[in-house]
Design a protein around this motif. Structure first.
Motif, PDB file in Angstrom:
ATOM      1  N   ASN A  50       0.809  -1.215   0.000  1.00 43.25           N
ATOM      2  CA  ASN A  50       0.000   0.000   0.000  1.00 43.25           C
ATOM      3  C   ASN A  50       0.837   1.258   0.000  1.00 43.25           C
ATOM      4  O   ASN A  50       0.374   2.328  -0.401  1.00 43.25           O
ATOM      5  N   SER A  51       2.083   1.151   0.461  1.00 43.64           N
ATOM      6  CA  SER A  51       2.935   2.332   0.575  1.00 43.64           C
ATOM      7  C   SER A  51       3.507   2.779  -0.763  1.00 43.64           C
ATOM      8  O   SER A  51       4.194   3.794  -0.823  1.00 43.64           O
ATOM      9  N   LEU A  52       3.232   2.018  -1.849  1.00 44.37           N
ATOM     10  CA  LEU A  52       3.757   2.408  -3.155  1.00 44.37           C
ATOM     11  C   LEU A  52       3.103   3.710  -3.613  1.00 44.37           C
ATOM     12  O   LEU A  52       1.900   3.777  -3.830  1.00 44.37           O
ATOM     13  N   LYS A  53       3.902   4.737  -3.747  1.00 38.86           N
ATOM     14  CA  LYS A  53       3.414   6.049  -4.155  1.00 38.86           C
ATOM     15  C   LYS A  53       4.410   6.644  -5.141  1.00 38.86           C
ATOM     16  O   LYS A  53       5.545   6.188  -5.274  1.00 38.86           O
ATOM     17  N   VAL A  54       3.979   7.703  -5.814  1.00 45.21           N
ATOM     18  CA  VAL A  54       4.865   8.446  -6.708  1.00 45.21           C
ATOM     19  C   VAL A  54       4.781   9.921  -6.336  1.00 45.21           C
ATOM     20  O   VAL A  54       3.683  10.491  -6.270  1.00 45.21           O
ATOM     21  N   SER A  55       5.933  10.513  -6.075  1.00 48.95           N
ATOM     22  CA  SER A  55       5.965  11.921  -5.688  1.00 48.95           C
ATOM     23  C   SER A  55       5.609  12.823  -6.861  1.00 48.95           C
ATOM     24  O   SER A  55       5.761  12.448  -8.031  1.00 48.95           O
ATOM     25  N   ASP A  56       5.147  14.023  -6.543  1.00 48.17           N
ATOM     26  CA  ASP A  56       4.934  15.048  -7.556  1.00 48.17           C
ATOM     27  C   ASP A  56       6.222  15.259  -8.347  1.00 48.17           C
ATOM     28  O   ASP A  56       7.316  15.276  -7.772  1.00 48.17           O
ATOM     29  N   LEU A  63      12.030  16.112  -8.653  1.00 47.30           N
ATOM     30  CA  LEU A  63      13.214  16.709  -9.282  1.00 47.30           C
ATOM     31  C   LEU A  63      13.988  17.554  -8.281  1.00 47.30           C
ATOM     32  O   LEU A  63      15.226  17.510  -8.235  1.00 47.30           O
ATOM     33  N   ASP A  64      13.267  18.309  -7.471  1.00 46.54           N
ATOM     34  CA  ASP A  64      13.931  19.136  -6.453  1.00 46.54           C
ATOM     35  C   ASP A  64      14.663  18.256  -5.441  1.00 46.54           C
ATOM     36  O   ASP A  64      15.757  18.612  -4.975  1.00 46.54           O
ATOM     37  N   PRO A  81       9.358   6.805  -3.848  1.00 42.87           N
ATOM     38  CA  PRO A  81       8.370   7.689  -4.477  1.00 42.87           C
ATOM     39  C   PRO A  81       9.016   8.844  -5.231  1.00 42.87           C
ATOM     40  O   PRO A  81       8.560   9.218  -6.318  1.00 42.87           O
ATOM     41  N   ALA A  82      10.089   9.413  -4.666  1.00 41.07           N
ATOM     42  CA  ALA A  82      10.789  10.504  -5.346  1.00 41.07           C
ATOM     43  C   ALA A  82      11.515   9.991  -6.587  1.00 41.07           C
ATOM     44  O   ALA A  82      11.528  10.653  -7.629  1.00 41.07           O
ATOM     45  N   GLY A 114      12.052  -8.574 -12.647  1.00 43.60           N
ATOM     46  CA  GLY A 114      11.437  -9.339 -11.580  1.00 43.60           C
ATOM     47  C   GLY A 114       9.950  -9.041 -11.503  1.00 43.60           C
ATOM     48  O   GLY A 114       9.492  -7.968 -11.896  1.00 43.60           O
ATOM     49  N   ALA A 115       9.175  -9.992 -10.978  1.00 41.02           N
ATOM     50  CA  ALA A 115       7.721  -9.852 -10.984  1.00 41.02           C
ATOM     51  C   ALA A 115       7.249  -8.628 -10.206  1.00 41.02           C
ATOM     52  O   ALA A 115       6.365  -7.905 -10.650  1.00 41.02           O
ATOM     53  N   SER A 116       7.828  -8.395  -9.027  1.00 43.20           N
ATOM     54  CA  SER A 116       7.396  -7.259  -8.216  1.00 43.20           C
ATOM     55  C   SER A 116       7.712  -5.938  -8.902  1.00 43.20           C
ATOM     56  O   SER A 116       6.898  -5.003  -8.881  1.00 43.20           O
ATOM     57  N   THR A 117       8.891  -5.856  -9.507  1.00 39.77           N
ATOM     58  CA  THR A 117       9.258  -4.641 -10.224  1.00 39.77           C
ATOM     59  C   THR A 117       8.303  -4.387 -11.381  1.00 39.77           C
ATOM     60  O   THR A 117       7.828  -3.256 -11.580  1.00 39.77           O
ATOM     61  N   CYS A 118       8.010  -5.414 -12.151  1.00 37.20           N
ATOM     62  CA  CYS A 118       7.074  -5.264 -13.276  1.00 37.20           C
ATOM     63  C   CYS A 118       5.709  -4.796 -12.788  1.00 37.20           C
ATOM     64  O   CYS A 118       5.089  -3.917 -13.402  1.00 37.20           O
ATOM     65  N   SER A 119       5.243  -5.372 -11.698  1.00 42.46           N
ATOM     66  CA  SER A 119       3.935  -4.991 -11.174  1.00 42.46           C
ATOM     67  C   SER A 119       3.926  -3.538 -10.721  1.00 42.46           C
ATOM     68  O   SER A 119       2.946  -2.813 -10.939  1.00 42.46           O
ATOM     69  N   GLU A 120       5.004  -3.100 -10.067  1.00 49.56           N
ATOM     70  CA  GLU A 120       5.080  -1.705  -9.643  1.00 49.56           C
ATOM     71  C   GLU A 120       5.079  -0.762 -10.841  1.00 49.56           C
ATOM     72  O   GLU A 120       4.400   0.276 -10.829  1.00 49.56           O
TER      73      GLU A 120
END
Length: 386
Positions: free
Chosen positions: A184-190, A195-196, A272-273, A286-292
Protein backbone atom coordinates in the motif's frame (compact mmCIF):
# COMPACT_ATOMS: atom_id res chain seq x y z
CA UNK A 1 7.14 -0.42 12.92
CA UNK A 2 3.50 -1.05 12.06
CA UNK A 3 2.12 -1.74 8.62
CA UNK A 4 -0.03 0.66 6.67
CA UNK A 5 -3.46 -0.92 6.59
CA UNK A 6 -6.48 0.13 4.57
CA UNK A 7 -10.13 -0.71 5.08
CA UNK A 8 -11.64 -3.03 2.53
CA UNK A 9 -15.36 -3.58 2.21
CA UNK A 10 -16.41 -7.14 2.91
CA UNK A 11 -18.09 -9.03 0.07
CA UNK A 12 -21.73 -8.10 -0.30
CA UNK A 13 -24.18 -10.19 1.68
CA UNK A 14 -21.59 -11.90 3.87
CA UNK A 15 -20.42 -11.57 7.46
CA UNK A 16 -16.76 -12.44 7.76
CA UNK A 17 -15.18 -13.71 10.94
CA UNK A 18 -11.57 -12.83 11.83
CA UNK A 19 -9.11 -14.94 9.86
CA UNK A 20 -6.19 -16.95 11.17
CA UNK A 21 -3.83 -16.95 8.22
CA UNK A 22 -0.36 -18.41 7.85
CA UNK A 23 1.78 -17.05 5.01
CA UNK A 24 4.84 -19.03 3.91
CA UNK A 25 7.30 -17.03 1.86
CA UNK A 26 11.00 -16.50 1.73
CA UNK A 27 14.28 -16.00 0.00
CA UNK A 28 13.72 -12.83 -1.99
CA UNK A 29 11.64 -9.67 -1.91
CA UNK A 30 9.75 -11.02 -4.88
CA UNK A 31 8.21 -13.66 -2.60
CA UNK A 32 8.12 -11.79 0.70
CA UNK A 33 6.69 -8.38 -0.21
CA UNK A 34 3.60 -9.76 -1.99
CA UNK A 35 2.96 -11.88 1.11
CA UNK A 36 3.19 -8.77 3.30
CA UNK A 37 0.80 -6.97 0.96
CA UNK A 38 -1.70 -9.84 1.35
CA UNK A 39 -1.33 -9.68 5.14
CA UNK A 40 -2.00 -5.93 5.10
CA UNK A 41 -5.10 -6.49 2.98
CA UNK A 42 -6.40 -9.20 5.33
CA UNK A 43 -6.01 -6.75 8.21
CA UNK A 44 -7.94 -4.26 6.11
CA UNK A 45 -10.91 -6.62 5.98
CA UNK A 46 -10.78 -7.58 9.65
CA UNK A 47 -8.21 -5.84 11.82
CA UNK A 48 -8.60 -8.52 14.50
CA UNK A 49 -7.39 -11.26 12.16
CA UNK A 50 -4.33 -13.18 13.36
CA UNK A 51 -1.40 -13.49 10.98
CA UNK A 52 1.75 -15.56 11.16
CA UNK A 53 4.60 -15.81 8.66
CA UNK A 54 6.96 -18.74 8.17
CA UNK A 55 10.36 -18.27 6.57
CA UNK A 56 14.05 -18.97 7.13
CA UNK A 57 16.37 -17.22 9.55
CA UNK A 58 19.17 -16.52 7.10
CA UNK A 59 17.17 -14.76 4.39
CA UNK A 60 15.66 -11.32 4.02
CA UNK A 61 12.22 -12.22 5.40
CA UNK A 62 13.70 -12.50 8.90
CA UNK A 63 14.09 -8.69 8.93
CA UNK A 64 11.40 -7.59 6.45
CA UNK A 65 8.45 -9.33 8.10
CA UNK A 66 8.97 -8.01 11.67
CA UNK A 67 9.64 -4.56 10.19
CA UNK A 68 6.19 -4.76 8.61
CA UNK A 69 4.66 -5.52 12.01
CA UNK A 70 4.12 -9.29 11.78
CA UNK A 71 5.36 -12.34 13.70
CA UNK A 72 7.47 -14.93 11.93
CA UNK A 73 8.54 -18.48 12.72
CA UNK A 74 11.39 -20.32 11.04
CA UNK A 75 11.91 -23.69 9.40
CA UNK A 76 15.31 -25.16 8.57
CA UNK A 77 15.32 -25.58 4.80
CA UNK A 78 17.33 -24.48 1.78
CA UNK A 79 17.49 -25.12 -1.93
CA UNK A 80 18.85 -28.24 -3.58
CA UNK A 81 21.83 -27.51 -5.83
CA UNK A 82 21.98 -29.23 -9.20
CA UNK A 83 25.66 -30.00 -8.81
CA UNK A 84 27.18 -32.04 -5.97
CA UNK A 85 27.87 -29.74 -3.04
CA UNK A 86 28.35 -30.19 0.74
CA UNK A 87 24.99 -28.43 1.23
CA UNK A 88 23.25 -31.17 -0.74
CA UNK A 89 24.39 -33.77 1.78
CA UNK A 90 22.43 -31.89 4.44
CA UNK A 91 19.30 -31.46 2.31
CA UNK A 92 17.52 -34.68 3.39
CA UNK A 93 18.12 -33.80 7.05
CA UNK A 94 16.87 -30.24 6.50
CA UNK A 95 13.80 -31.48 4.64
CA UNK A 96 12.75 -33.90 7.39
CA UNK A 97 13.44 -31.26 10.05
CA UNK A 98 11.43 -28.62 8.19
CA UNK A 99 8.47 -30.99 7.85
CA UNK A 100 8.48 -31.67 11.59
CA UNK A 101 8.79 -27.94 12.32
CA UNK A 102 5.97 -27.14 9.90
CA UNK A 103 3.72 -29.72 11.58
CA UNK A 104 4.43 -28.18 14.99
CA UNK A 105 3.79 -24.61 13.79
CA UNK A 106 0.53 -25.53 12.08
CA UNK A 107 -0.75 -27.54 15.05
CA UNK A 108 -0.04 -24.67 17.45
CA UNK A 109 -1.29 -21.79 15.29
CA UNK A 110 -4.29 -23.65 13.81
CA UNK A 111 -4.69 -21.45 10.70
CA UNK A 112 -7.96 -21.23 8.79
CA UNK A 113 -5.98 -21.00 5.55
CA UNK A 114 -2.34 -21.20 4.44
CA UNK A 115 -0.91 -19.14 1.59
CA UNK A 116 2.30 -20.26 -0.13
CA UNK A 117 4.00 -17.36 -1.86
CA UNK A 118 7.12 -19.17 -3.03
CA UNK A 119 10.61 -19.68 -1.70
CA UNK A 120 12.12 -22.65 0.14
CA UNK A 121 10.03 -22.28 3.29
CA UNK A 122 6.74 -22.47 1.41
CA UNK A 123 7.40 -26.07 0.33
CA UNK A 124 7.28 -28.00 3.62
CA UNK A 125 4.68 -25.69 5.17
CA UNK A 126 2.34 -25.94 2.20
CA UNK A 127 2.72 -29.71 1.92
CA UNK A 128 2.03 -30.33 5.61
CA UNK A 129 -0.95 -27.94 5.54
CA UNK A 130 -2.52 -29.90 2.69
CA UNK A 131 -1.95 -33.21 4.50
CA UNK A 132 -3.62 -31.77 7.61
CA UNK A 133 -6.63 -30.65 5.59
CA UNK A 134 -5.96 -26.93 5.93
CA UNK A 135 -7.02 -25.03 2.77
CA UNK A 136 -3.89 -24.16 0.80
CA UNK A 137 -3.75 -21.21 -1.59
CA UNK A 138 -0.80 -20.33 -3.81
CA UNK A 139 0.23 -16.87 -4.94
CA UNK A 140 2.51 -17.11 -7.99
CA UNK A 141 4.29 -13.91 -8.95
CA UNK A 142 5.99 -14.91 -12.19
CA UNK A 143 5.10 -15.99 -15.71
CA UNK A 144 7.04 -19.20 -15.07
CA UNK A 145 6.17 -20.64 -11.64
CA UNK A 146 8.95 -21.55 -9.26
CA UNK A 147 9.58 -25.20 -8.44
CA UNK A 148 8.01 -24.92 -4.97
CA UNK A 149 4.70 -23.63 -6.30
CA UNK A 150 4.67 -26.14 -9.14
CA UNK A 151 5.02 -28.98 -6.63
CA UNK A 152 2.35 -27.55 -4.32
CA UNK A 153 -0.12 -26.76 -7.11
CA UNK A 154 -1.80 -30.17 -7.06
CA UNK A 155 -2.53 -29.74 -3.34
CA UNK A 156 -3.88 -26.18 -3.60
CA UNK A 157 -7.54 -25.23 -3.60
CA UNK A 158 -6.83 -21.86 -5.24
CA UNK A 159 -3.94 -20.40 -7.24
CA UNK A 160 -3.62 -16.64 -7.66
CA UNK A 161 -1.48 -15.67 -10.66
CA UNK A 162 -0.05 -12.41 -11.97
CA UNK A 163 0.63 -13.30 -15.62
CA UNK A 164 -1.50 -15.26 -18.08
CA UNK A 165 1.57 -17.21 -19.22
CA UNK A 166 1.68 -19.03 -15.86
CA UNK A 167 -1.54 -20.88 -16.74
CA UNK A 168 0.23 -23.43 -18.93
CA UNK A 169 2.26 -24.71 -15.95
CA UNK A 170 -0.52 -24.91 -13.33
CA UNK A 171 -3.93 -26.60 -12.96
CA UNK A 172 -6.21 -24.35 -14.99
CA UNK A 173 -9.36 -25.00 -12.95
CA UNK A 174 -7.72 -23.60 -9.80
CA UNK A 175 -6.31 -20.42 -11.32
CA UNK A 176 -7.49 -16.87 -10.85
CA UNK A 177 -5.61 -14.03 -12.58
CA UNK A 178 -5.45 -11.33 -9.91
CA UNK A 179 -2.13 -9.62 -10.57
CA UNK A 180 0.67 -9.31 -8.04
CA UNK A 181 -0.10 -7.86 -4.61
CA UNK A 182 1.79 -4.59 -4.20
CA UNK A 183 2.38 -2.82 -0.89
CA UNK A 184 0.00 0.00 0.00
CA UNK A 185 2.94 2.33 0.57
CA UNK A 186 3.76 2.41 -3.15
CA UNK A 187 3.41 6.05 -4.15
CA UNK A 188 4.86 8.45 -6.71
CA UNK A 189 5.96 11.92 -5.69
CA UNK A 190 4.93 15.05 -7.56
CA UNK A 191 7.25 15.50 -10.55
CA UNK A 192 8.64 18.89 -9.51
CA UNK A 193 9.05 17.87 -5.88
CA UNK A 194 10.88 14.74 -7.01
CA UNK A 195 13.21 16.71 -9.28
CA UNK A 196 13.93 19.14 -6.45
CA UNK A 197 14.69 16.20 -4.14
CA UNK A 198 17.46 15.06 -6.48
CA UNK A 199 18.50 18.61 -7.37
CA UNK A 200 17.64 18.05 -11.04
CA UNK A 201 16.36 20.52 -13.60
CA UNK A 202 13.07 20.10 -15.44
CA UNK A 203 14.53 20.61 -18.92
CA UNK A 204 16.43 17.30 -19.18
CA UNK A 205 15.12 13.71 -19.06
CA UNK A 206 15.82 11.49 -16.06
CA UNK A 207 16.94 7.87 -16.42
CA UNK A 208 16.37 5.71 -13.35
CA UNK A 209 18.51 2.56 -13.15
CA UNK A 210 17.31 -0.01 -10.63
CA UNK A 211 19.61 -2.88 -9.81
CA UNK A 212 17.59 -4.15 -6.88
CA UNK A 213 18.77 -4.38 -3.28
CA UNK A 214 21.60 -6.69 -4.33
CA UNK A 215 22.53 -4.71 -7.42
CA UNK A 216 22.86 -6.02 -10.96
CA UNK A 217 26.42 -6.42 -12.18
CA UNK A 218 25.49 -6.41 -15.88
CA UNK A 219 23.60 -3.12 -15.53
CA UNK A 220 26.45 -1.60 -13.51
CA UNK A 221 29.11 -2.67 -16.02
CA UNK A 222 27.17 -1.26 -18.96
CA UNK A 223 26.45 2.01 -17.16
CA UNK A 224 30.07 2.44 -16.13
CA UNK A 225 31.17 1.89 -19.72
CA UNK A 226 28.67 4.34 -21.22
CA UNK A 227 28.38 6.92 -18.46
CA UNK A 228 30.36 9.63 -20.25
CA UNK A 229 28.17 9.44 -23.35
CA UNK A 230 24.90 9.40 -21.44
CA UNK A 231 25.87 12.23 -19.13
CA UNK A 232 27.91 14.50 -21.38
CA UNK A 233 26.86 13.83 -24.97
CA UNK A 234 23.16 13.14 -24.43
CA UNK A 235 22.76 15.36 -21.32
CA UNK A 236 20.70 12.82 -19.41
CA UNK A 237 20.12 13.17 -15.68
CA UNK A 238 20.79 9.82 -14.02
CA UNK A 239 19.67 8.15 -10.80
CA UNK A 240 21.79 5.01 -10.62
CA UNK A 241 20.94 2.54 -7.87
CA UNK A 242 23.85 0.15 -8.11
CA UNK A 243 23.35 -2.05 -5.04
CA UNK A 244 25.14 -1.70 -1.72
CA UNK A 245 27.74 -4.37 -2.43
CA UNK A 246 28.87 -2.54 -5.59
CA UNK A 247 28.61 1.01 -4.27
CA UNK A 248 32.03 1.31 -2.63
CA UNK A 249 34.00 0.27 -5.73
CA UNK A 250 31.86 2.34 -8.11
CA UNK A 251 31.92 5.45 -5.94
CA UNK A 252 35.70 5.12 -5.70
CA UNK A 253 36.22 4.70 -9.45
CA UNK A 254 33.71 7.39 -10.48
CA UNK A 255 34.44 10.98 -9.51
CA UNK A 256 30.92 12.29 -9.00
CA UNK A 257 32.14 15.89 -9.11
CA UNK A 258 32.77 15.32 -12.82
CA UNK A 259 29.14 14.23 -13.27
CA UNK A 260 26.86 16.89 -11.77
CA UNK A 261 23.77 15.19 -13.24
CA UNK A 262 24.55 11.79 -11.72
CA UNK A 263 23.16 10.47 -8.44
CA UNK A 264 24.98 7.22 -7.65
CA UNK A 265 23.28 5.35 -4.81
CA UNK A 266 23.73 1.96 -3.22
CA UNK A 267 20.15 1.98 -2.01
CA UNK A 268 17.25 4.38 -2.66
CA UNK A 269 15.57 5.52 0.55
CA UNK A 270 12.85 7.52 -1.19
CA UNK A 271 11.41 5.40 -3.99
CA UNK A 272 8.37 7.69 -4.48
CA UNK A 273 10.79 10.50 -5.35
CA UNK A 274 12.85 8.26 -7.64
CA UNK A 275 9.76 7.10 -9.51
CA UNK A 276 8.38 10.63 -9.59
CA UNK A 277 11.55 12.06 -11.12
CA UNK A 278 12.05 9.27 -13.66
CA UNK A 279 11.24 9.74 -17.32
CA UNK A 280 12.24 6.14 -18.02
CA UNK A 281 13.22 3.18 -15.84
CA UNK A 282 15.99 0.75 -16.78
CA UNK A 283 15.74 -2.37 -14.66
CA UNK A 284 15.59 -6.14 -14.33
CA UNK A 285 12.26 -7.86 -14.95
CA UNK A 286 11.44 -9.34 -11.58
CA UNK A 287 7.72 -9.85 -10.98
CA UNK A 288 7.40 -7.26 -8.22
CA UNK A 289 9.26 -4.64 -10.22
CA UNK A 290 7.07 -5.26 -13.28
CA UNK A 291 3.93 -4.99 -11.17
CA UNK A 292 5.08 -1.70 -9.64
CA UNK A 293 5.88 -0.27 -13.08
CA UNK A 294 2.39 -1.21 -14.27
CA UNK A 295 0.65 0.37 -11.30
CA UNK A 296 2.55 3.66 -11.46
CA UNK A 297 2.48 3.71 -15.28
CA UNK A 298 6.21 4.18 -15.85
CA UNK A 299 7.76 3.44 -19.26
CA UNK A 300 10.56 0.94 -18.88
CA UNK A 301 13.48 -0.79 -20.51
CA UNK A 302 13.68 -4.31 -19.12
CA UNK A 303 16.90 -6.32 -19.02
CA UNK A 304 15.93 -9.83 -17.85
CA UNK A 305 18.42 -11.72 -15.74
CA UNK A 306 19.47 -14.92 -17.53
CA UNK A 307 20.39 -16.52 -14.21
CA UNK A 308 16.89 -17.35 -12.98
CA UNK A 309 14.77 -20.51 -13.06
CA UNK A 310 12.97 -21.13 -16.32
CA UNK A 311 14.16 -17.78 -17.69
CA UNK A 312 11.06 -16.37 -15.99
CA UNK A 313 12.22 -12.75 -16.14
CA UNK A 314 12.20 -12.88 -19.95
CA UNK A 315 8.65 -14.24 -19.79
CA UNK A 316 7.65 -11.48 -17.34
CA UNK A 317 9.13 -8.86 -19.66
CA UNK A 318 7.43 -10.35 -22.72
CA UNK A 319 4.00 -9.77 -21.17
CA UNK A 320 4.79 -6.05 -20.90
CA UNK A 321 6.57 -5.74 -24.24
CA UNK A 322 3.70 -7.41 -26.08
CA UNK A 323 1.32 -4.73 -24.79
CA UNK A 324 3.68 -1.86 -25.60
CA UNK A 325 4.52 -0.95 -22.01
CA UNK A 326 8.22 -1.80 -22.16
CA UNK A 327 11.23 -2.33 -24.37
CA UNK A 328 13.24 -5.52 -23.89
CA UNK A 329 17.05 -5.51 -24.13
CA UNK A 330 19.17 -8.59 -23.54
CA UNK A 331 22.35 -8.49 -21.47
CA UNK A 332 24.41 -9.16 -24.59
CA UNK A 333 23.19 -6.02 -26.35
CA UNK A 334 22.90 -3.84 -23.25
CA UNK A 335 26.13 -1.87 -23.54
CA UNK A 336 25.43 -0.75 -27.12
CA UNK A 337 21.69 -0.31 -26.57
CA UNK A 338 22.18 2.07 -23.65
CA UNK A 339 23.50 4.65 -26.08
CA UNK A 340 21.81 3.47 -29.30
CA UNK A 341 18.26 3.05 -28.02
CA UNK A 342 17.78 4.69 -24.62
CA UNK A 343 18.62 8.32 -25.51
CA UNK A 344 16.32 8.22 -28.56
CA UNK A 345 13.52 6.77 -26.43
CA UNK A 346 13.98 9.47 -23.81
CA UNK A 347 13.38 12.11 -26.49
CA UNK A 348 10.26 10.47 -27.92
CA UNK A 349 7.49 11.98 -25.78
CA UNK A 350 4.69 10.34 -27.73
CA UNK A 351 6.26 6.89 -27.42
CA UNK A 352 6.81 7.37 -23.70
CA UNK A 353 3.22 8.47 -23.20
CA UNK A 354 1.92 5.44 -25.10
CA UNK A 355 4.13 3.14 -23.01
CA UNK A 356 2.82 4.74 -19.83
CA UNK A 357 -0.80 4.22 -20.86
CA UNK A 358 -0.08 0.61 -21.85
CA UNK A 359 1.49 -0.08 -18.45
CA UNK A 360 -1.52 1.35 -16.64
CA UNK A 361 -3.87 -0.85 -18.68
CA UNK A 362 -1.95 -3.92 -17.53
CA UNK A 363 -2.04 -2.90 -13.88
CA UNK A 364 -4.12 -4.70 -11.29
CA UNK A 365 -3.78 -2.40 -8.28
CA UNK A 366 -6.50 -4.21 -6.33
CA UNK A 367 -4.73 -7.58 -6.37
CA UNK A 368 -4.03 -7.81 -2.62
CA UNK A 369 -7.60 -6.83 -1.75
CA UNK A 370 -9.11 -9.37 -4.14
CA UNK A 371 -6.89 -12.13 -2.78
CA UNK A 372 -7.73 -11.20 0.81
CA UNK A 373 -11.48 -11.36 0.18
CA UNK A 374 -11.16 -14.79 -1.40
CA UNK A 375 -9.08 -16.10 1.50
CA UNK A 376 -11.90 -15.18 3.88
CA UNK A 377 -14.36 -17.00 1.65
CA UNK A 378 -12.11 -20.08 1.45
CA UNK A 379 -11.91 -20.19 5.24
CA UNK A 380 -15.66 -19.66 5.55
CA UNK A 381 -16.46 -22.51 3.15
CA UNK A 382 -13.99 -24.83 4.89
CA UNK A 383 -15.40 -24.07 8.35
CA UNK A 384 -18.95 -24.66 7.13
CA UNK A 385 -17.93 -28.18 6.03
CA UNK A 386 -16.43 -29.14 9.36
Amino acid sequence: MTSTKQHIDAPSGSTLNPLRILLAAGGTGGHVYPAIAIADAVKGVRSDSEILFVGTRDRMEWQAVPSAGYDIKSVWISGFHRRLTPQNLLFPVKLVTSLVQSFSILKRFKPDVVVACGGFAAGPVGWVAAKLGVPLAIQEQNSYPGVTNRILAKHAVKIFTAFEAAEQYLPENKIELTGNPVRNSLKVSDKQDALDHFRFSDDKPVLLILGGSGGAKALNDAMAERLDELHDEYEIQIIWQCGEKYYKNLSTSINEKEYPNLRLLGYIDDMPAAYGAATLVLTRAGASTCSELMIIGKPSVLVPSPNVAGDHQTKNAAAMVDEGASVLISEEELSDAITNKVPALLKDDEKLQNMSQAALKLAKPDAANQIAKQLFELAKRNNSHE
